[in-house]
Design a protein around this motif. Structure first.
Motif, short mmCIF file in Angstrom:
data_model
loop_
_atom_site.label_atom_id
_atom_site.label_comp_id
_atom_site.label_asym_id
_atom_site.label_seq_id
_atom_site.Cartn_x
_atom_site.Cartn_y
_atom_site.Cartn_z
N PRO A 83 45.06 31.89 38.03
CA PRO A 83 45.32 33.14 37.32
C PRO A 83 44.17 33.58 36.40
N ASP A 84 43.27 32.66 36.07
CA ASP A 84 42.14 32.98 35.18
C ASP A 84 40.84 33.23 35.94
N TRP A 85 40.91 33.52 37.23
CA TRP A 85 39.70 33.63 38.04
C TRP A 85 38.74 34.70 37.54
N LYS A 86 39.24 35.70 36.86
CA LYS A 86 38.37 36.78 36.40
C LYS A 86 37.45 36.37 35.26
N LYS A 87 37.64 35.19 34.71
CA LYS A 87 36.79 34.70 33.62
C LYS A 87 35.53 33.99 34.14
N PHE A 88 35.45 33.77 35.45
CA PHE A 88 34.34 33.02 36.04
C PHE A 88 33.18 33.94 36.43
N SER A 89 31.99 33.37 36.54
CA SER A 89 30.81 34.11 36.99
C SER A 89 30.76 34.25 38.50
N GLY A 90 31.50 33.40 39.20
CA GLY A 90 31.51 33.46 40.65
C GLY A 90 32.81 32.94 41.21
N ILE A 91 33.10 33.36 42.43
CA ILE A 91 34.32 32.92 43.11
C ILE A 91 33.99 32.52 44.53
N CYS A 92 34.68 31.49 45.01
CA CYS A 92 34.53 30.99 46.38
C CYS A 92 35.90 31.05 47.04
N SER A 93 35.97 31.76 48.16
CA SER A 93 37.26 31.96 48.81
C SER A 93 37.11 32.11 50.31
N ASP A 94 38.20 31.81 51.02
CA ASP A 94 38.28 32.11 52.45
C ASP A 94 38.49 33.60 52.68
N GLU A 95 38.88 34.31 51.62
CA GLU A 95 39.15 35.76 51.70
C GLU A 95 38.22 36.53 50.77
N ILE A 96 36.95 36.17 50.77
CA ILE A 96 36.00 36.71 49.81
C ILE A 96 35.76 38.21 49.98
N GLU A 97 35.93 38.74 51.18
CA GLU A 97 35.78 40.19 51.38
C GLU A 97 36.77 40.96 50.52
N LYS A 98 37.99 40.47 50.43
CA LYS A 98 39.02 41.12 49.62
C LYS A 98 38.57 41.24 48.16
N TYR A 99 38.02 40.16 47.63
CA TYR A 99 37.59 40.18 46.23
C TYR A 99 36.39 41.10 46.02
N LYS A 100 35.46 41.07 46.92
CA LYS A 100 34.28 41.92 46.78
C LYS A 100 34.63 43.40 46.92
N ASN A 101 35.56 43.72 47.82
CA ASN A 101 35.93 45.11 48.05
C ASN A 101 36.89 45.67 47.01
N GLU A 102 37.75 44.84 46.45
CA GLU A 102 38.79 45.33 45.56
C GLU A 102 38.44 45.27 44.07
N TYR A 103 37.50 44.42 43.71
CA TYR A 103 37.22 44.24 42.29
C TYR A 103 35.74 44.40 42.00
N LYS A 104 35.45 45.05 40.89
CA LYS A 104 34.09 45.22 40.40
C LYS A 104 34.07 44.66 38.98
N PHE A 105 33.05 43.88 38.66
CA PHE A 105 32.98 43.30 37.33
C PHE A 105 32.18 44.20 36.40
N ASP A 106 32.74 44.51 35.26
CA ASP A 106 32.11 45.33 34.23
C ASP A 106 31.56 44.37 33.17
N TRP A 107 30.27 44.01 33.30
CA TRP A 107 29.69 43.04 32.39
C TRP A 107 29.58 43.57 30.97
N LYS A 108 29.40 44.86 30.81
CA LYS A 108 29.29 45.44 29.47
C LYS A 108 30.57 45.19 28.68
N ASN A 109 31.71 45.35 29.36
CA ASN A 109 33.00 45.15 28.70
C ASN A 109 33.66 43.83 29.10
N SER A 110 32.97 43.03 29.90
CA SER A 110 33.43 41.71 30.32
C SER A 110 34.83 41.69 30.91
N HIS A 111 35.07 42.53 31.90
CA HIS A 111 36.34 42.47 32.62
C HIS A 111 36.20 43.03 34.02
N TYR A 112 37.14 42.65 34.88
CA TYR A 112 37.19 43.18 36.24
C TYR A 112 38.05 44.43 36.24
#
Length: 161
Positions: free
Chosen positions: A128-157
């Motif tokens: 549940p805390d995956w959004k706090k990490f700098s990187g993610i490793c998944s079998d479904e990585i396309e889903k994460y790349k397509n659905e979420y964008k990280f806003d580093w200025k405000n530190s959230h997805y």
């Protein structure tokens, strides 16, 4: 370490598990061509080649095939691990450790463990805390790349939909 999220394909999988193809050269190449880093398993070194495979050797790969590629090499055998280190390839070793350091200084977190910057979570769908990490490793990585964008200025997805 960079200002973008690192999206890592688990064994070449990008859109769900494919047990027949994971940890094969062609599948890993396809994931890299899609723009992903790839976590791979190396289970053997025979003095000439490394062998892809989680539990058993599946396919031989030359050291030159591993060089200069966006790979996170999970060594499954101490002989292979030592050879990977001696060749300055980005690798790590762990079994059930909660955390391990990769040879490039990244914290590799066991699935479900908490983390933060400079850390990679495996199987974010189980963390549940995956959004706090700098990187993610998944079998479904396309889903994460397509659905979420990280806003580093405000530190959230944010959901990109």
């Amino acid at each position: 370490m960079g200002s973008t999220v690192i999206y890592i394909s688990h064994r070449g999988n990008t859109n769900g598990k494919n047990l027949e193809r994971e940890n094969t050269k062609s599948y890993i190449d396809e994931a890299i061509e899609k723009g992903f880093d790839v976590e791979i398993d190396i289970c053997k070194w025979d003095g000439k080649n490394f062998y892809l495979g989680h539990d058993e050797p599946q396919e031989a790969v030359s050291p030159s095939w591993l060089e200069g590629r966006p790979l996170w090499i999970h060594a499954k055998d101490h002989v292979a691990f030592h050879e990977l280190i001696s060749r300055n390839l980005h690798c790590f070793w762990h079994n059930t450790d909660r955390y391990t350091l990769t040879s490039n200084g990244w914290i590799w977190a066991y699935p479900g463990e908490p983390g933060g910057k400079n850390a990679i979570t495996v199987f974010p769908e189980n963390n549940p805390d995956w959004k706090k990490f700098s990187g993610i490793c998944s079998d479904e990585i396309e889903k994460y790349k397509n659905e979420y964008k990280f806003d580093w200025k405000n530190s959230h997805y944010s959901n990109s939909k």
